[in-house]
Write an enzyme that holds these catalytic residues in place. Structure first.
Site, mmCIF file in Angstrom:
data_model
loop_
_atom_site.group_PDB
_atom_site.id
_atom_site.type_symbol
_atom_site.label_atom_id
_atom_site.label_comp_id
_atom_site.label_asym_id
_atom_site.label_seq_id
_atom_site.Cartn_x
_atom_site.Cartn_y
_atom_site.Cartn_z
ATOM 1 N N GLY A 106 176.168 8.493 -3.397
ATOM 2 C CA GLY A 106 175.710 7.139 -3.679
ATOM 3 C C GLY A 106 176.813 6.192 -4.113
ATOM 4 N N LYS A 107 178.065 6.655 -4.098
ATOM 5 C CA LYS A 107 179.199 5.813 -4.505
ATOM 6 C C LYS A 107 179.929 5.198 -3.313
ATOM 7 C CE LYS A 107 180.263 8.029 -8.898
ATOM 8 N NZ LYS A 107 181.355 8.587 -9.710
ATOM 9 N N GLY A 108 179.410 5.408 -2.119
ATOM 10 C CA GLY A 108 180.039 4.820 -0.945
ATOM 11 C C GLY A 108 181.285 5.550 -0.467
ATOM 12 N N VAL A 142 172.610 10.709 8.495
ATOM 13 C CA VAL A 142 172.606 10.086 9.820
ATOM 14 C C VAL A 142 173.169 8.669 9.718
ATOM 15 C CG1 VAL A 142 171.133 9.228 11.699
ATOM 16 C CG2 VAL A 142 170.728 11.508 10.724
ATOM 17 N N TYR A 145 176.980 8.701 9.294
ATOM 18 C CA TYR A 145 177.670 9.035 10.532
ATOM 19 C C TYR A 145 177.622 7.874 11.530
ATOM 20 C CZ TYR A 145 177.515 13.700 8.520
ATOM 21 O OH TYR A 145 177.651 14.775 7.676
ATOM 22 N N GLU A 146 176.488 7.188 11.595
ATOM 23 C CA GLU A 146 176.396 6.017 12.477
ATOM 24 C C GLU A 146 177.379 4.942 12.016
ATOM 25 O OE1 GLU A 146 171.678 6.317 13.771
ATOM 26 O OE2 GLU A 146 172.232 5.154 12.001
#
Length: 191
Positions: A106-108, A142, A145-146
């Site tokens: 959740g930290k990017g 997902v 990854y996108e």
């Protein structure tokens, strides 16, 4: 270990550095977290002694492995996950695997860690494509990854389990010829 030795590539608050034997217990803890086991589709946990022995083999192997660092405080990089490319040197392709520490989710970090690994794979390891498998219900993975540049190329029907229920396993890939955006490696000054 100096920060220069620890961080090989960085983008914003995320960096990649070498896989480290002194982090074996941390790697094991991240991989054995129940949500990691579910996400990796691996229902059987591994013992720390087994993981430590496996790490020694991995350090000597041909896979491309990185420690992911949280660079929120650049003077004190915090290990926060791992990325792996498992290459097929004849086909110049590799399978991609990502593990983020539970406390770092959740930290990017996942998207930039994935992009940095692809950057290395395409511009240093000379791979032509990188592929991965992800369980279809794992919407967060997902999306990561996108965002990093992977595209959906198919699915293996009923190939996995998500929280005890049968699910599809998605196949995604990224091509060197389609890798867009800034390359950390290509934009580095020559030595």
């Amino acid at each position: 270990m100096s920060i220069e030795q620890m961080i090989w590539l960085s983008a914003g608050t995320c960096g990649l550095g070498p896989f480290r034997s002194d982090l074996a217990a941390e790697y094991w803890r991240w991989e054995e977290d129940p949500s990691s086991l579910i996400g990796l589709g691996r229902p059987v946990p591994e013992s720390l002694p087994s993981r430590t022995q496996g790490l020694q083999q991995q350090l000597a192997g041909r896979n491309i492995r990185f420690t992911v660092y949280d660079l929120t405080a650049p003077e004190n990089p915090v290990p926060a996950g791992t990325t792996t490319l498992q290459p097929d040197t004849y086909a110049r392709t590799a399978e991609y695997i990502l593990v983020i520490a539970p406390e770092a989710r959740g930290k990017g970090l996942a998207t930039p860690a994935t992009r940095l690994t692809l950057d290395f794979g395409f511009h240093v390891a000379n791979l032509r494509s990188v592929w991965l498998k992800v369980l279809a219900p794992n919407k967060a993975a997902v999306h990561v990854y996108e965002q990093a540049g992977f595209q959906h190329v198919g699915a293996m029907r009923q190939a996995g389990y998500w929280h005890g229920a049968v699910c599809d396993e998605l196949l995604m890939d990224a091509l060197a010829s389609e890798f867009t955006g800034p390359s950390v490696l290509l934009n580095r000054p020559e030595p």
